[in-house]
Design a protein around this motif. Sequence first.
Motif: not given
Length: 551
Positions: A56, A58, A69, A88, A90, A126-128, A134, A171
């Motif tokens: 993941v 950013l 994330a 949880y 990267s 994928i939740t950031y 969020s 993200i």
Amino acid sequence: MVVLALAIVSVVVLVANSIYAVPSPISSVRIGGFGEVDYYASQPILNAPPGLLVRVYLINGSSMKPVNAFIDVYANAPNGIVHVAMGYSSILIVPFNSTNWLYALGKWASLGIPFSGYNTSMLVFITYMHGNESWIVPLLIPYNVGWAYRALGKSTPSDATPRYIVVNAYINVNELRPSRVVPVKLNSTVTDPQVFGTYNGYTVYNCSLSGPQPPNIYTSYVFQPTSTCLGFNGSLPIAWATWSNGVIQNDQGLQLQLAIDFSGTINWDAMATGYGNIGTSYSAPENWGILSAEFTIGSDVTQPGSLYWYYGGATWAIVNYEVYEVWYVDVPIMYYVGTTTVSEVLYVPPNDVYGYAFDYGNGPISMFYNGSITLSQQYFGYPALNASTIIEYAAFEYTPYGEELWECNGPVGNASTPYGTVYTITLGGVNTAYGLSAAEIGTELGGLAFDVLVEMATEGEATPLEILLNYVGSSIFDIAGLLIPPQTSSTVTKTTLGIGGVTAGMNLFISVVNASAVYGLPTFGFILNATNFYGIPSSFTCKYGKVAQIG
């Protein structure tokens, strides 16, 4: 309910020093602006087992860096989805031999179909989170079951067989709209809306498979993901033409032909609300065509309805994914993090039955207009896919100057036959037309629930219908996307509407509904009315804008 601690130790991946040479991928797939997938035959990262590796990143301004994330992985199966892994970090590694993935692989193997005959996929969320905002990014990762079995030593390996699937998920906070993290009340009561059952030949069921689940980890601060899968099994449309009561009354003798030509490797692409195309959920070789069905208004058909081409035995799923976070202090406090909804085709059987049929209120086209969105609204509490784009394509109109053909937003071909001139609209063919953005074509509808005024039962009397189409905000709704240039691969996806018997005094308005966002492959519906375009728009824009005197 599955719970994962935020404090879980991140997966540590040992990256070799400069002595270790990273191999080149066999192939790569780009998934919009949300990610890319690289397939490797040999180990791209030292000590990584064969399987799936999700990384993941950013993107904020010009900066791109790894970021922690919540990564949640599901495997698509022929009849549903299987929760495979979560973490949880990267980076999350899911080996082929994980118990949960093996469960899904076994579902495919039990079909007895050669693995070379199809590709399936993994569904990754994928939740950031940052502060009280969020972002949830969904991705479909295509793969072949045979790759996993070869990597596990269950079949003969091949040098060109991918054994490592590396996903780089992005993200991009500059382009993706965040959700607000807000407190909600804890509610342990779940009400089953009782939508499961049979509807006009469709089986509607819970497609969240009850296989092994990822391990639960409880601490004082946790993520709480929830996925709900609404499955539909039955016939899905390839193309259709719908005509109103006004056409029956006013356009007697009109001859209509609906033809399809689908052959080669067909990809079913998944769509997600707010994101558009998120990757291919299923692919397989098909041979539907060249096929055509013809009928005459007033003799073959005498009531409003639809003619449609279909393929049978398919499994289509609507997956609603929500994430909450919970603080376990003195009293548990729950926060809503975000949600997204995915529409995907899970499976189409080989040598499936295909053909054409009429729908007068109890077939897949009626289900498209009236059923799917209603069921998903009952089940999820709001429509699963929440917008529709209608293209005012062309019209035959009788004016003081005679009969005219009005090519509003795309070209109309014509050919002379012993029986008169036949006019044709080909989508997915070799013509080109004026490129339009989603905001410029036809009627664009937004919001969680909406009614569209459609002349169906009686011309001029509007009937409220809810349409199951996803607003994807991309060029899939452009005319340029419908009328694609000649295809260089062996795959053909083409739909043609032929119109004959046009005489002086006729009025016929032709709208196009692009249902590709719903059913995953190029799927178009032609809506024919006698007094106005579909939805009775008060105004619309014609970008192709050609008028021809034809009688």
